[in-house]
Motif scaffolding. Structure first.
Motif, PDB file in Angstrom:
ATOM      1  N   THR A  27       1.055  -1.201  -0.239  1.00  0.00           N
ATOM      2  CA  THR A  27      -0.112  -0.180  -0.068  1.00  0.00           C
ATOM      3  C   THR A  27       0.851   1.276   0.153  1.00  0.00           C
ATOM      4  O   THR A  27       0.534   2.322  -0.795  1.00  0.00           O
ATOM      5  N   LYS A  28       1.986   1.179   0.868  1.00  0.00           N
ATOM      6  CA  LYS A  28       2.974   2.365   0.867  1.00  0.00           C
ATOM      7  C   LYS A  28       3.591   2.720  -0.405  1.00  0.00           C
ATOM      8  O   LYS A  28       3.646   3.609  -0.874  1.00  0.00           O
ATOM      9  N   ASP A  29       4.079   1.600  -0.844  1.00  0.00           N
ATOM     10  CA  ASP A  29       5.215   1.458  -2.074  1.00  0.00           C
ATOM     11  C   ASP A  29       4.259   1.901  -3.342  1.00  0.00           C
ATOM     12  O   ASP A  29       4.952   2.519  -4.091  1.00  0.00           O
ATOM     13  N   TYR A  30       2.999   1.707  -3.438  1.00  0.00           N
ATOM     14  CA  TYR A  30       2.444   2.057  -4.950  1.00  0.00           C
ATOM     15  C   TYR A  30       1.152   2.748  -4.594  1.00  0.00           C
ATOM     16  O   TYR A  30       0.519   3.034  -5.480  1.00  0.00           O
ATOM     17  N   ASN A  31       1.364   3.552  -3.610  1.00  0.00           N
ATOM     18  CA  ASN A  31       0.112   4.584  -3.274  1.00  0.00           C
ATOM     19  C   ASN A  31       0.131   5.778  -4.324  1.00  0.00           C
ATOM     20  O   ASN A  31       1.218   5.904  -4.903  1.00  0.00           O
ATOM     21  N   ASN A  32      -0.989   5.982  -5.047  1.00  0.00           N
ATOM     22  CA  ASN A  32      -1.051   7.005  -6.167  1.00  0.00           C
ATOM     23  C   ASN A  32      -0.364   6.199  -7.409  1.00  0.00           C
ATOM     24  O   ASN A  32      -0.062   6.888  -8.296  1.00  0.00           O
ATOM     25  N   LYS A  33      -0.156   4.962  -7.691  1.00  0.00           N
ATOM     26  CA  LYS A  33       0.474   4.317  -8.747  1.00  0.00           C
ATOM     27  C   LYS A  33      -0.343   3.538  -9.365  1.00  0.00           C
ATOM     28  O   LYS A  33      -1.160   2.714  -8.664  1.00  0.00           O
ATOM     29  N   GLN A  34      -0.322   3.186 -10.598  1.00  0.00           N
ATOM     30  CA  GLN A  34      -1.272   2.441 -11.558  1.00  0.00           C
ATOM     31  C   GLN A  34      -0.693   0.946 -11.326  1.00  0.00           C
ATOM     32  O   GLN A  34       0.170   0.592 -12.018  1.00  0.00           O
ATOM     33  N   LEU A  35      -1.369   0.233 -10.265  1.00  0.00           N
ATOM     34  CA  LEU A  35      -0.889  -1.033 -10.094  1.00  0.00           C
ATOM     35  C   LEU A  35      -1.592  -1.997 -10.788  1.00  0.00           C
ATOM     36  O   LEU A  35      -2.782  -2.044 -10.611  1.00  0.00           O
ATOM     37  N   VAL A  36      -1.009  -3.438 -11.155  1.00  0.00           N
ATOM     38  CA  VAL A  36      -1.794  -4.449 -11.489  1.00  0.00           C
ATOM     39  C   VAL A  36      -0.945  -5.611 -10.940  1.00  0.00           C
ATOM     40  O   VAL A  36       0.200  -5.776 -11.101  1.00  0.00           O
ATOM     41  N   LEU A  37      -1.908  -6.441 -10.297  1.00  0.00           N
ATOM     42  CA  LEU A  37      -1.636  -7.473  -9.665  1.00  0.00           C
ATOM     43  C   LEU A  37      -1.787  -8.883 -10.444  1.00  0.00           C
ATOM     44  O   LEU A  37      -2.776  -8.841 -11.229  1.00  0.00           O
ATOM     45  N   VAL A  38      -0.628  -9.434 -10.998  1.00  0.00           N
ATOM     46  CA  VAL A  38      -0.885 -10.485 -11.812  1.00  0.00           C
ATOM     47  C   VAL A  38      -0.385 -11.938 -10.999  1.00  0.00           C
ATOM     48  O   VAL A  38       0.574 -11.922 -10.771  1.00  0.00           O
ATOM     49  N   GLY A  39      -1.585 -12.493 -10.830  1.00  0.00           N
ATOM     50  CA  GLY A  39      -1.374 -13.765 -10.142  1.00  0.00           C
ATOM     51  C   GLY A  39      -0.967 -14.960 -11.056  1.00  0.00           C
ATOM     52  O   GLY A  39      -1.639 -15.092 -12.334  1.00  0.00           O
ATOM     53  N   LEU A  40      -0.048 -15.814 -10.796  1.00  0.00           N
ATOM     54  CA  LEU A  40       0.203 -16.993 -11.559  1.00  0.00           C
ATOM     55  C   LEU A  40      -0.680 -18.054 -10.864  1.00  0.00           C
ATOM     56  O   LEU A  40      -0.363 -18.755  -9.820  1.00  0.00           O
ATOM     57  N   LEU A  41      -1.350 -18.677 -11.977  1.00  0.00           N
ATOM     58  CA  LEU A  41      -2.370 -19.817 -11.541  1.00  0.00           C
ATOM     59  C   LEU A  41      -1.459 -21.268 -11.686  1.00  0.00           C
ATOM     60  O   LEU A  41      -0.730 -21.212 -12.189  1.00  0.00           O
ATOM     61  N   LYS A  42      -2.296 -22.090 -10.751  1.00  0.00           N
ATOM     62  CA  LYS A  42      -3.381 -22.033  -9.905  1.00  0.00           C
ATOM     63  C   LYS A  42      -2.897 -21.760  -8.550  1.00  0.00           C
ATOM     64  O   LYS A  42      -3.712 -21.291  -7.818  1.00  0.00           O
ATOM     65  N   GLY A  43      -1.702 -21.809  -7.999  1.00  0.00           N
ATOM     66  CA  GLY A  43      -1.195 -21.611  -6.717  1.00  0.00           C
ATOM     67  C   GLY A  43      -1.237 -20.414  -6.021  1.00  0.00           C
ATOM     68  O   GLY A  43      -1.442 -20.250  -4.877  1.00  0.00           O
ATOM     69  N   CYS A  44      -1.475 -19.409  -6.807  1.00  0.00           N
ATOM     70  CA  CYS A  44      -1.664 -17.908  -6.157  1.00  0.00           C
ATOM     71  C   CYS A  44      -2.996 -17.624  -5.498  1.00  0.00           C
ATOM     72  O   CYS A  44      -3.242 -16.834  -4.758  1.00  0.00           O
ATOM     73  N   GLN A  45      -3.997 -18.440  -5.917  1.00  0.00           N
ATOM     74  CA  GLN A  45      -5.245 -18.035  -5.868  1.00  0.00           C
ATOM     75  C   GLN A  45      -5.722 -17.557  -4.064  1.00  0.00           C
ATOM     76  O   GLN A  45      -6.272 -16.676  -3.969  1.00  0.00           O
ATOM     77  N   PRO A  46      -5.201 -18.413  -3.174  1.00  0.00           N
ATOM     78  CA  PRO A  46      -5.817 -18.002  -1.779  1.00  0.00           C
ATOM     79  C   PRO A  46      -4.826 -16.726  -1.316  1.00  0.00           C
ATOM     80  O   PRO A  46      -5.421 -15.937  -0.706  1.00  0.00           O
ATOM     81  N   PHE A  47      -3.653 -16.814  -1.550  1.00  0.00           N
ATOM     82  CA  PHE A  47      -2.608 -15.684  -1.261  1.00  0.00           C
ATOM     83  C   PHE A  47      -3.091 -14.523  -2.006  1.00  0.00           C
ATOM     84  O   PHE A  47      -3.239 -13.421  -1.345  1.00  0.00           O
ATOM     85  N   LEU A  48      -3.392 -14.477  -3.356  1.00  0.00           N
ATOM     86  CA  LEU A  48      -3.931 -13.226  -4.002  1.00  0.00           C
ATOM     87  C   LEU A  48      -5.115 -12.715  -3.034  1.00  0.00           C
ATOM     88  O   LEU A  48      -5.305 -11.465  -3.156  1.00  0.00           O
ATOM     89  N   GLY A  49      -5.843 -13.719  -3.063  1.00  0.00           N
ATOM     90  CA  GLY A  49      -7.214 -13.222  -2.316  1.00  0.00           C
ATOM     91  C   GLY A  49      -7.089 -12.523  -0.967  1.00  0.00           C
ATOM     92  O   GLY A  49      -7.697 -11.413  -0.811  1.00  0.00           O
ATOM     93  N   ASP A  50      -6.127 -13.175  -0.042  1.00  0.00           N
ATOM     94  CA  ASP A  50      -6.077 -12.483   1.166  1.00  0.00           C
ATOM     95  C   ASP A  50      -5.288 -11.280   1.028  1.00  0.00           C
ATOM     96  O   ASP A  50      -5.461 -10.369   1.828  1.00  0.00           O
TER      97      ASP A  50
END
Ligand code: IMP
Ligand code: MG
Length: 179
Positions: A27-50
């Motif tokens: 949150t601090k590092d990307y404040n006011n920046k255009q951020l895209v989280l790109v999850g690598l499936l399938k393993g990222c699913q619970p982590f990306l959600g939380d």
């Protein structure tokens, strides 16, 4: 299923705490920046959600599939399947991984993304297993470091099973060896 686990390495509470800590830092590092989280499936699913629930800044979420097979020792063939609608030009990309082991997967994804002119590409991983590295790579954000063991749970699988465990643990040997 839980009976197949030899030892819990990272429990639910510890996972929650690291998601909270990483979320605050991102949150601090990307404040006011255009951020895209790109999850690598399938393993990222619970982590990306939380994790994404704990990042308090505008962001987009996209996914891609990276599958790998071992060609020969110390070499892997990695295939990438990208969401064709994702646009990362002039945006900050944060790749979300369950675990970085050899680092060949993230290396390949970073290389492909850099061709698409993002402003930056970084990696957040729940788990880092530095003992498995085949190349030099240090993820920017790491939740936990684990020893040289095969781990399952919280997205991580063995033969597609165990992704639904709420913690990360070591499998009993008899599961691999088919006792
Ligand atoms: P790398 O390319 O070797 O860094 O591998 C990354 C991928 O391998 C991860 O996204 C996982 O899918 C898989 N992987 C590596 N180590 C483990 C493990 O201990 N348990 C489950 N999957 C693993
Ligand atoms: Mg993975």
């Amino acid at each position: 299923m839980r009976n197949d686990i030899l030892k819990i390495l990272i429990n639910e509470e510890e996972i929650n705490q690291s998601c909270q800590k990483l979320g605050e830092q991102i949150t601090k590092d990307y404040n006011n920046k255009q951020l895209v989280l790109v999850g690598l499936l399938k393993g990222c699913q619970p982590f990306l959600g939380d994790l994404s629930k704990r990042i308090d800044t505008h962001l987009e979420i996209a996914y891609m599939r990276a599958s790998s097979y071992t060609k020969k020792e110390r070499s892997k063939e990695i295939t990438l399947l990208k969401d064709p609608t994702i646009s990362i030009e002039n945006k900050h990309v944060l790749i979300v991984e369950d675990i970085v082991d050899s680092a060949l997967t993230v290396q390949k994804v970073i290389k492909e993304f850099k061709k698409l002119k993002p402003l930056s590409v970084e990696v957040v991983t729940l788990i880092d297993k530095p003992s498995g590295r085949l190349i030099d790579f240090v993820p920017k954000y790491v939740g936990h470091i684990v020893p040289n063991e095969f781990v399952v749970g919280y997205g991580l699988d063995y033969n597609e099973y165990y992704r639904n465990l709420p913690f990360v643990g070591i499998l009993k040997q008899k599961i691999y060896k088919g006792e």
